[in-house]
Design a protein around this motif. Structure first.
Motif, PDB file in Angstrom:
ATOM      1  N   UNK A  68     -10.451 -38.024  33.327  1.00 46.86           N
ATOM      2  CA  UNK A  68      -9.619 -36.991  32.702  1.00 46.86           C
ATOM      3  C   UNK A  68      -9.266 -37.409  31.284  1.00 46.86           C
ATOM      4  N   UNK A  69      -9.770 -36.666  30.322  1.00 47.00           N
ATOM      5  CA  UNK A  69      -9.513 -36.923  28.912  1.00 47.00           C
ATOM      6  C   UNK A  69      -8.345 -36.036  28.472  1.00 47.00           C
ATOM      7  N   UNK A  70      -7.137 -36.579  28.528  1.00 44.95           N
ATOM      8  CA  UNK A  70      -5.932 -35.816  28.189  1.00 44.95           C
ATOM      9  C   UNK A  70      -5.870 -35.436  26.706  1.00 44.95           C
ATOM     10  N   UNK A  71      -6.678 -36.076  25.865  1.00 36.72           N
ATOM     11  CA  UNK A  71      -6.662 -35.725  24.438  1.00 36.72           C
ATOM     12  C   UNK A  71      -7.416 -34.424  24.167  1.00 36.72           C
ATOM     13  N   UNK A  72      -8.243 -33.983  25.113  1.00 29.57           N
ATOM     14  CA  UNK A  72      -8.935 -32.708  24.980  1.00 29.57           C
ATOM     15  C   UNK A  72      -8.018 -31.601  25.501  1.00 29.57           C
ATOM     16  N   UNK A  73      -7.709 -30.627  24.672  1.00 20.49           N
ATOM     17  CA  UNK A  73      -6.751 -29.580  25.010  1.00 20.49           C
ATOM     18  C   UNK A  73      -7.163 -28.809  26.255  1.00 20.49           C
ATOM     19  N   UNK A  75      -9.221 -29.693  28.760  1.00 16.58           N
ATOM     20  CA  UNK A  75      -9.180 -30.550  29.946  1.00 16.58           C
ATOM     21  C   UNK A  75      -7.725 -30.811  30.353  1.00 16.58           C
ATOM     22  N   UNK A  76      -6.855 -31.088  29.390  1.00 19.78           N
ATOM     23  CA  UNK A  76      -5.441 -31.333  29.690  1.00 19.78           C
ATOM     24  C   UNK A  76      -4.802 -30.092  30.329  1.00 19.78           C
ATOM     25  N   UNK A  77      -5.116 -28.910  29.790  1.00 25.10           N
ATOM     26  CA  UNK A  77      -4.578 -27.663  30.328  1.00 25.10           C
ATOM     27  C   UNK A  77      -5.132 -27.398  31.732  1.00 25.10           C
ATOM     28  N   UNK A  78      -6.415 -27.605  31.909  1.00 23.87           N
ATOM     29  CA  UNK A  78      -7.053 -27.419  33.214  1.00 23.87           C
ATOM     30  C   UNK A  78      -6.425 -28.350  34.248  1.00 23.87           C
ATOM     31  N   UNK A  79      -6.247 -29.613  33.892  1.00 27.22           N
ATOM     32  CA  UNK A  79      -5.657 -30.589  34.804  1.00 27.22           C
ATOM     33  C   UNK A  79      -4.218 -30.202  35.156  1.00 27.22           C
ATOM     34  N   UNK A  80      -3.460 -29.749  34.172  1.00 24.74           N
ATOM     35  CA  UNK A  80      -2.084 -29.324  34.400  1.00 24.74           C
ATOM     36  C   UNK A  80      -2.035 -28.117  35.332  1.00 24.74           C
ATOM     37  N   UNK A  81      -2.923 -27.140  35.120  1.00 28.95           N
ATOM     38  CA  UNK A  81      -2.973 -25.957  35.978  1.00 28.95           C
ATOM     39  C   UNK A  81      -3.330 -26.329  37.414  1.00 28.95           C
ATOM     40  N   UNK A  82      -4.277 -27.227  37.577  1.00 31.10           N
ATOM     41  CA  UNK A  82      -4.671 -27.654  38.924  1.00 31.10           C
ATOM     42  C   UNK A  82      -3.523 -28.388  39.605  1.00 31.10           C
ATOM     43  N   UNK A  83      -2.859 -29.287  38.878  1.00 31.15           N
ATOM     44  CA  UNK A  83      -1.713 -30.004  39.443  1.00 31.15           C
ATOM     45  C   UNK A  83      -0.611 -29.032  39.879  1.00 31.15           C
ATOM     46  N   UNK A  84      -0.336 -28.020  39.049  1.00 35.52           N
ATOM     47  CA  UNK A  84       0.697 -27.038  39.382  1.00 35.52           C
ATOM     48  C   UNK A  84       0.296 -26.227  40.613  1.00 35.52           C
ATOM     49  N   UNK A  85      -0.956 -25.840  40.696  1.00 32.98           N
ATOM     50  CA  UNK A  85      -1.456 -25.051  41.825  1.00 32.98           C
ATOM     51  C   UNK A  85      -1.393 -25.871  43.121  1.00 32.98           C
TER      52      UNK A  85
END
Length: 100
Positions: A68-73, A75-85
């Motif tokens: 997970x490359x958190x510096x990529x907007x 990827x960071x947004x996708x990861x956040x959405x998945x975590x929230x879901x």
């Protein structure tokens, strides 16, 4: 109308080491004959060995493989959405609609 279908895989479904396989409908014996159905199938393999994809697609493949490359907007947004879901418990209802 053109219809494009994508399939994402964490393995190589066709065992040729490619990261992208594309299919259209062609005649089995005369490959120059193509049905113009507008359908196009694309299989994306996150474990592909060729490096012909762009940087964004490679980062998505990395994400699929747990990098997970958190510096990529995106990827960071996708990861956040998945975590929230996943954290919401909604996925349980989406996967098992008969249990409420």
């Amino acid at each position: 109308m053109i219809r494009i279908s994508f399939s994402f895989a964490l393995y190589d479904p066709f065992y040729h080491g490619r990261s992208r396989y594309e299919f259209s409908i062609r005649e089995d014996h005369y490959h120059d004959i193509k049905l113009e159905t507008g359908s196009h199938l694309i299989f994306l393999n996150s474990k592909g060995k060729d490096c012909n994809q762009n940087k964004g697609l490679q980062q998505f493949f990395d994400f699929m493989n747990g990098i997970i490359n958190e510096s990529d907007t995106f990827i960071a947004h996708l990861n956040s959405d998945i975590d929230a879901y996943v954290g919401s418990g909604q996925w349980r209802l989406d996967d098992l609609p008969h249990i409420k």
